[in-house]
Enzyme design. Structure first.
Site, PDB file in Angstrom:
ATOM      1  N   GLN A  42       0.852  -1.182   0.000  1.00 51.34           N
ATOM      2  CA  GLN A  42       0.000   0.000   0.000  1.00 51.34           C
ATOM      3  C   GLN A  42       0.891   1.236   0.000  1.00 51.34           C
ATOM      4  O   GLN A  42       1.964   1.243   0.612  1.00 51.34           O
ATOM      5  CB  GLN A  42      -0.884  -0.014   1.248  1.00 51.34           C
ATOM      6  CG  GLN A  42      -1.915   1.071   1.320  1.00 51.34           C
ATOM      7  CD  GLN A  42      -2.879   0.849   2.483  1.00 51.34           C
ATOM      8  OE1 GLN A  42      -3.315  -0.251   2.733  1.00 51.34           O
ATOM      9  NE2 GLN A  42      -3.205   1.918   3.178  1.00 51.34           N
ATOM     10  N   HIS A  47       1.673   6.098  15.908  1.00 50.90           N
ATOM     11  CA  HIS A  47       0.813   5.043  15.374  1.00 50.90           C
ATOM     12  C   HIS A  47       1.594   3.782  14.999  1.00 50.90           C
ATOM     13  O   HIS A  47       2.760   3.864  14.625  1.00 50.90           O
ATOM     14  CB  HIS A  47       0.084   5.543  14.129  1.00 50.90           C
ATOM     15  CG  HIS A  47      -0.662   6.814  14.347  1.00 50.90           C
ATOM     16  ND1 HIS A  47      -0.744   7.793  13.387  1.00 50.90           N
ATOM     17  CD2 HIS A  47      -1.367   7.278  15.410  1.00 50.90           C
ATOM     18  CE1 HIS A  47      -1.466   8.801  13.845  1.00 50.90           C
ATOM     19  NE2 HIS A  47      -1.847   8.516  15.066  1.00 50.90           N
ATOM     20  N   LYS A  93       7.442   0.406   7.155  1.00 51.65           N
ATOM     21  CA  LYS A  93       7.107   1.607   6.382  1.00 51.65           C
ATOM     22  C   LYS A  93       8.384   2.188   5.787  1.00 51.65           C
ATOM     23  O   LYS A  93       9.460   2.098   6.381  1.00 51.65           O
ATOM     24  CB  LYS A  93       6.472   2.668   7.278  1.00 51.65           C
ATOM     25  CG  LYS A  93       5.147   2.297   7.880  1.00 51.65           C
ATOM     26  CD  LYS A  93       4.652   3.406   8.804  1.00 51.65           C
ATOM     27  CE  LYS A  93       3.419   3.005   9.551  1.00 51.65           C
ATOM     28  NZ  LYS A  93       3.703   2.089  10.654  1.00 51.65           N
ATOM     29  N   TYR A 127       4.140   7.515   1.988  1.00 57.47           N
ATOM     30  CA  TYR A 127       4.342   6.322   2.816  1.00 57.47           C
ATOM     31  C   TYR A 127       4.180   5.071   1.971  1.00 57.47           C
ATOM     32  O   TYR A 127       3.148   4.890   1.335  1.00 57.47           O
ATOM     33  CB  TYR A 127       3.228   6.193   3.852  1.00 57.47           C
ATOM     34  CG  TYR A 127       3.226   7.080   5.038  1.00 57.47           C
ATOM     35  CD1 TYR A 127       3.592   6.582   6.274  1.00 57.47           C
ATOM     36  CD2 TYR A 127       2.790   8.387   4.950  1.00 57.47           C
ATOM     37  CE1 TYR A 127       3.522   7.382   7.397  1.00 57.47           C
ATOM     38  CE2 TYR A 127       2.725   9.189   6.070  1.00 57.47           C
ATOM     39  CZ  TYR A 127       3.099   8.687   7.285  1.00 57.47           C
ATOM     40  OH  TYR A 127       3.029   9.477   8.399  1.00 57.47           O
ATOM     41  N   ASP A 184      -5.435  11.342  18.456  1.00 56.97           N
ATOM     42  CA  ASP A 184      -4.047  11.319  18.921  1.00 56.97           C
ATOM     43  C   ASP A 184      -3.914  11.904  20.324  1.00 56.97           C
ATOM     44  O   ASP A 184      -3.124  11.417  21.136  1.00 56.97           O
ATOM     45  CB  ASP A 184      -3.137  12.071  17.952  1.00 56.97           C
ATOM     46  CG  ASP A 184      -2.881  11.290  16.671  1.00 56.97           C
ATOM     47  OD1 ASP A 184      -3.225  10.095  16.611  1.00 56.97           O
ATOM     48  OD2 ASP A 184      -2.334  11.883  15.725  1.00 56.97           O
TER      49      ASP A 184
END
Length: 181
Positions: A46, A62, A72, A132, A168
């Site tokens: 992704q 996260h 990532k 990302y 958050d």
């Protein structure tokens, strides 16, 4: 690409090797062979873009839990950010420790975030944009996070927070979470 290990095992700063002439420059953003040679994830499932309008915006911290834990690769495409990763791996000698890098669109560097790490950033400019790559697809039921200002972690954010989501802001402290196995 130039792979520089960071102080947390498995994390890297990756600088692009630009080749240029009078027309401009060219650089590889990803090379499966080079990532494999460094033992890094080399398949991306992704790709996302994050755009933050206001300087001082904070997003994080996260992560995703197994079986959807993901590595990532993060690159700044516009503006600049203070990018932070925290080791959440069970039995890691650096559990709970953090490291930061400043990513800029002009600098071209990227950060490789291994599975089992939390990630967050604060924008150092207006209109910051991050690209990302994720090794697994987003899964809401496997997502997690901890509070960006947890004193036990002690992240030294460089700016006053100008914008932060309610989600958050209401994250628990790291001590309330189970390590990632």
């Amino acid at each position: 690409m130039i792979f520089t290990p960071l102080s947390l095992n498995g994390a890297y700063l990756i600088d692009l090797e630009r080749r240029g002439d009078h027309r401009g420059s060219f650089a590889r953003l990803f090379c499966q062979e080079e990532f494999r040679q460094h033992g890094l994830t080399d398949i991306w499932s992704q790709c996302n873009v994050s755009h933050s309008v206001q300087k001082g915006t904070l997003r994080g911290m996260h992560f995703q839990r197994p079986p959807k834990a993901d590595a990532k690769l993060v690159k700044c495409m516009a503006g600049s950010v203070f990018d932070v990763i925290v080791d959440l791996r069970e039995n890691s000698e650096t559990y709970g420790q953090w490291v930061s890098v400043t990513l800029t669109a002009d600098g071209g560097g990227m950060i490789y975030v291994p599975q089992g790490f939390a990630h967050g950033f604060q924008t150092l400019s207006e209109n910051a944009q991050l690209l990302y790559f994720h090794s697994d697809s987003y899964s809401p039921e496997h997502e997690g996070g901890f509070h960006h200002a947890d004193p036990a972690v002690g992240i030294a954010w460089p700016l006053e927070i100008a914008s932060l989501s309610d989600r958050d802001n209401n994250m628990p402290p790291l001590a309330k979470l189970e390590p990632i196995s």
